[in-house]
Design an enzyme around this catalytic site. Structure first.
Site: not given
Length: 288
Positions: A11, A79-80, A189, A216
Site C-alpha cells: 500500500n 488509513c492504517g 470500501n 489496506c
C-alpha cells in the site's frame, strides 16, 4: 519539491512535508498518483495516495499530523498503512520508538520496532451513525447488490464480505455497485475475506482509489472485527494476508492494533513538470 515514497505491505504513498509550498494539494495528488502518467519511482508509477506530514515538537513523544489525499483528490480521515508509514517517517527524523499520529479520525499511538510498525486503531463500530449507514439498524451479514456484507467503521467505512476464495472473485465487477449502494450515503470500501489456516486472505476495493490496492490496513482490521462480531473466530490475534504481504491485527482493552512492515522506496527531488520528472534521489532507500 522534495518527495519520498513509502509503502506498507504494498500500500504505497508519496510523502511530502507539509511545509512544502503546495498551492493545490488535490490537484497535486491527482497528478502524482496517476497509474499511467504519474510519478514513476519505486516499484510502480503512481501511488495509492499522498501523505502530507507535519512533525510537531513540544510533546513527550514525537507527534506527526497526517493528511491523506487520495488519487481522486478526496481526503480520507484514516488509513492504517498510511499512518504506519507516517510513524516510520517521523521515527527516521527523531530516532523515537514511539510516535503519536494525528489523523482526522483521532490520535493514534505507533510503536516502531525492527520488524515494522504497530499502530493503535481504536475500536471498530457497527453503529449506523458511525459507519455511516442509511437507516437505523446495523448491517450484519445482509445482501447488498451481489454480496452478503457487514458494515463496520474502522476509521473509514468498510463493507466486508466473506467468500470461499478471494482469488476467484471478480472484484472490479462486484465491488463498485456495493461501494456506491444507497445503504452507504458516503460510499464504502469493499473488502473481501476468505479463511485460511492462520487467519484470512484479503482483497480490498478502496474508495478514493476507485480500484483494488495491494493492501489496506483499515480493511484488515475490518475483517478481523467482523469475524469476531459474527462469531467466525474468538481469537484476539488474527493474521490477515492482503496481496502485498501480512498484517497482524490484535484486540486489546483499548481496541485493535495493526502491525506490519514498512519500507521507504524513494527519497529525492522532483520537478513538477507534466508528467513529473525526478531530478535526483535514491530508489530503494533503507526502511523498516
Amino acid at each position: 519539491m522534495n518527495i519520498e515514497k513509502y509503502h506498507g505491505t504494498g500500500n504505497d504513498f508519496f510523502v511530502i512535508d507539509a511545509s512544502e509550498p503546495v498551492a493545490d494539494r488535490r490537484a497535486l495528488a491527482i497528478e502524482l498518483c496517476d497509474s499511467d502518467d504519474g510519478l514513476a519511482v519505486g516499484e510502480r508509477t503512481g501511488a495509492d495516495g499522498v501523505l502530507f506530514l507535519a512533525l510537531e515538537d513540544g510533546y513527550a513523544s514525537p507527534r506527526v499530523v497526517m493528511t491523506l489525499v487520495q488519487p481522486d483528490g478526496s481526503t480520507a480521515p484514516m488509513c492504517g498503512n498510511g499512518a504506519r508509514c507516517a510513524a516510520a517517517w517521523a521515527a527516521e527524523r527523531t530516532a523515537a520508538e514511539t510516535v503519536m499520529v494525528d489523523t482526522q479520525a483521532g490520535t493514534r499511538r505507533a510503536t516502531i520496532e525492527d520488524e515494522g510498525v504497530t499502530i493503535e486503531m481504536g475500536a471498530a463500530s457497527f453503529a449506523p451513525d458511525a459507519v455511516p449507514l442509511a437507516g437505523d439498524e446495523p448491517l450484519l451479514d445482509e445482501s447488498v447488490e451481489d454480496l452478503s456484507v457487514t458494515a463496520v467503521d474502522t476509521g473509514v467505512p468498510h463493507a466486508v464480505a466473506f467468500v470461499d476464495d478471494v482469488a476467484t472473485v471478480d472484484l472490479d465487477a462486484l465491488a463498485p455497485p456495493v461501494r456506491h449502494a444507497d445503504r452507504f450515503p458516503h460510499g464504502a470500501n469493499v473488502t473481501l475475506a476468505s479463511p485460511r489456516d492462520d487467519g484470512f486472505d484479503q482483497r480490498t476495493y478502496e474508495r478514493g482509489v476507485e480500484g483494488e490496492t495491494r493492501s489496506c490496513g483499515t480493511g484488515a482490521v475490518a475483517i478481523a472485527a467482523v469475524a469476531r462480531e459474527l462469531g467466525t473466530t474468538e481469537r484476539a490475534s488474527i493474521p490477515v494476508h492482503p496481496p502485498g504481504g501480512r498484517l497482524d491485527v490484535r484486540f486489546t482493552a483499548r481496541g485493535a492494533t495493526l502491525a506490519g512492515p514498512t519500507e521507504r522506496e524513494f527519497a529525492g527531488s522532483v520537478s513538477m513538470a507534466a508528467p513529473p520528472v525526478v531530478e535526483g534521489g535514491t530508489d530503494g532507500a533503507a526502511g523498516d
